[in-house]
Design an enzyme around this catalytic site. Structure first.
Site, PDB file in Angstrom:
ATOM      1  N   PHE A  82       0.850  -1.192   0.000  1.00 11.01           N
ATOM      2  CA  PHE A  82       0.000   0.000   0.000  1.00 11.01           C
ATOM      3  C   PHE A  82       0.882   1.237   0.000  1.00 11.01           C
ATOM      4  CE2 PHE A  82      -2.521   3.454   1.695  1.00 11.01           C
ATOM      5  CZ  PHE A  82      -3.660   3.349   0.908  1.00 11.01           C
ATOM      6  N   ASP A 112       9.080   2.625   1.755  1.00 17.21           N
ATOM      7  CA  ASP A 112       7.923   3.376   2.234  1.00 17.21           C
ATOM      8  C   ASP A 112       7.813   3.102   3.738  1.00 17.21           C
ATOM      9  OD1 ASP A 112       5.412   4.161   3.053  1.00 17.21           O
ATOM     10  OD2 ASP A 112       4.402   3.517   1.217  1.00 17.21           O
ATOM     11  N   LYS A 146       2.313  10.115   8.340  1.00 14.30           N
ATOM     12  CA  LYS A 146       1.604   9.618   9.517  1.00 14.30           C
ATOM     13  C   LYS A 146       2.091  10.249  10.846  1.00 14.30           C
ATOM     14  CE  LYS A 146      -1.062   6.164   7.560  1.00 14.30           C
ATOM     15  NZ  LYS A 146      -0.771   5.193   6.516  1.00 14.30           N
TER      16      LYS A 146
HETATM   17  C1  LIG Z   1      -0.941   5.431   5.017  1.00 13.52           C
HETATM   18  C2  LIG Z   1       0.074   4.963   4.080  1.00 13.52           C
HETATM   19  C3  LIG Z   1       0.303   5.630   2.857  1.00 13.52           C
HETATM   20  C4  LIG Z   1      -0.557   6.769   2.378  1.00 13.52           C
HETATM   21  O1  LIG Z   1      -0.501   7.903   3.185  1.00 13.52           O
HETATM   22  P1  LIG Z   1      -1.615   9.052   2.996  1.00 13.52           P
HETATM   23  O2  LIG Z   1      -1.182  10.110   3.977  1.00 13.52           O
HETATM   24  O3  LIG Z   1      -2.941   8.447   3.295  1.00 13.52           O
HETATM   25  O4  LIG Z   1      -1.532   9.517   1.599  1.00 13.52           O
HETATM   26  C5  LIG Z   1       1.326   5.169   2.060  1.00 13.52           C
HETATM   27  N1  LIG Z   1       2.086   4.133   2.420  1.00 13.52           N
HETATM   28  C6  LIG Z   1       1.914   3.483   3.585  1.00 13.52           C
HETATM   29  C7  LIG Z   1       2.816   2.347   3.952  1.00 13.52           C
HETATM   30  C8  LIG Z   1       0.891   3.864   4.451  1.00 13.52           C
HETATM   31  O5  LIG Z   1       0.687   3.189   5.588  1.00 13.52           O
END
Ligand SMILES: *Cc1c(COP(=O)(O)O)cnc(C)c1O
Length: 408
Positions: A146, A231, A260
């Site tokens: 994700f 990420d 986050k």
């Molecule tokens: C939450 C998340 C995203 C996306 O972040 P947003 O602030 O919602 O755009 C991308 N990568 C990972 C691993 C995430 O947990």
């Protein structure tokens, strides 16, 4: 403590207004939150909830952390925004702090995780065009990953359900099974420029990369002159009991994205890169109007300071171990809990039963916020300030929800 809201504001009114005026992109739980403090949030009727989701790993410092609130208040009354045509002290100060913590070279600031990943994707492509050749643009990502919802980030996301209806997707992405080094090696081709992974896949149900896998990926990238993009939007900033998830693996990325927890509840994202990668971005290459504004940076500086001062990375490791042991104990007691996964305070249980969503609702009714993923997974992402007694309460509620639902 009683919560005062505008007269006439009831959960029914709010939920109906949402249906009438907000695009219905979320399957929301029927609860309206109005206030938070530390581990606790209160709904519009004054009911109290213990938060083991932390706004999906955003409220790492808990709700309304005093030092972040104070920093936002002070900065809001001083200077909120001037745009990136000018310098502000807070932006390089935050970049310096993140560089010191991560050992990366330079930072770019934006407002969300998806934007941070867009930055990483653009940076990798530009680096590859300059360093590997004009036709090197392809990025390999993992199935079940994700990376966000903007068009390139959602294309990078290896889950077809998120692509449906939005095709054609952005060209230049390939997908391989996670934790399968041979599959990854086999997918590298003449157009490949980077590999993009989460150290622990979060959104698809907390699946850690194996040590051999991530170390193998790093070596593949070195051998084939590819960039490794990690990420760490969910795994970063203490969540796993280390400052960054990749520290568990003894490797370093070339590009790393954060968001986050970074703003302690305030929206901010960052893309960090090694110096020799970052240097391909020149004035005009990339931008974000709001990115790195003084207000967001002041919030993030206060958040990082609090993580450090309150030793929250250490707390995440210690309480995470305790939590994991408690979940393992639950598993030993219950046949319907088949697996415990995760590191630090990024944990999940996998159930043999297919009513995880229902278990999530039962937990909410009992005053505990957790997250169900798919049919069978319950995910836990408590704030890094969580203590053992909170874990005990959460385990009691989850256990009760499982037992009672089984009885139906
Ligand atoms: C939450 C998340 C995203 C996306 O972040 P947003 O602030 O919602 O755009 C991308 N990568 C990972 C691993 C995430 O947990």
């Amino acid at each position: 403590m009683a919560v005062t809201t505008a007269p006439g504001i009831t959960s029914q009114v709010v939920m109906q207004m949402d249906v009438d005026y907000v695009m219905q992109t979320f399957a929301r739980q029927p609860v309206v939150f109005v206030r938070g403090e530390g581990m606790t949030v209160w709904d519009v009727d004054g009911r109290e909830y213990l938060d083991f989701l932390a706004g999906i790993a955003v409220n790492g410092l808990g709700h309304c952390p005093p030092s972040v609130v104070a920093a936002i208040r002070a900065q809001a009354g001083t200077l909120m925004h001037v745009c990136n045509l000018y310098y502000v002290p807070e932006q390089p100060a935050l970049a310096k702090r993140l560089v010191e913590l991560s050992g990366m070279g330079k930072a770019f600031f934006c407002n969300s995780g998806a934007e941070a990943n867009e930055t990483a994707i653009k940076l990798a492509r530009k680096w590859a065009k300059q360093n590997l050749g004009q036709n090197r643009f392809e990025i390999i990502t993992a199935e079940g990953s994700f990376h966000g919802r903007t068009l390139a980030a959602v294309t990078a996301t290896g889950q077809p359900k998120y692509h449906q209806g939005f095709e054609p997707m952005v060209p230049g992405f390939k997908y391989v099974p996670f934790n399968d080094l041979a599959a990854l090696a086999g997918m590298i081709g003449e157009h490949t420029c980077a590999i993009m992974l989460e150290p622990i896949q979060g959104e698809s149900g907390v699946r850690p990369a194996s040590r051999e896998y991530l170390q193998g990926v790093r070596k593949l990238c070195d051998d084939r002159s590819l960039l490794l993009i990690l990420d760490e939007i969910q795994t970063g900033l203490g969540r796993t009991g280390r400052w960054f998830g990749h520290e568990h693996y003894g490797i370093k990325p070339d590009i790393m994205t954060l968001a986050k927890t970074l703003g302690g509840g305030f929206p901010i994202g960052a893309c960090l890169a090694a110096d020799d990668v970052a240097e391909v971005f020149q004035p005009g290459s990339h931008a974000a109007t709001f990115g790195g504004n003084p207000l967001a940076c002041a919030a993030a500086l206060a958040a990082l300071q609090a993580i450090e001062d309150d030793r929250l990375v250490e707390n995440a490791a210690a309480v995470g171990d305790y939590f994991r042991a408690k979940l393992e104990h639950l598993k030993s007691q219950r046949d319907d809990v088949v697996e415990v996964r995760g590191i630090g305070l990024m944990l999940a249980i996998d159930l043999s039963r297919k009513d995880a969503a229902h278990i999530g609702v039962r937990c909410l009714e009992k005053g505990l916020i957790v997250n169900s993923v798919g049919d069978s997974i319950i995910r836990f992402l408590p704030p890094l300030i969580v203590r053992r007694e909170h874990v005990d309460t959460a385990i009691r509620i989850v256990s009760k929800a499982l037992a009672e639902s089984a009885a139906i």
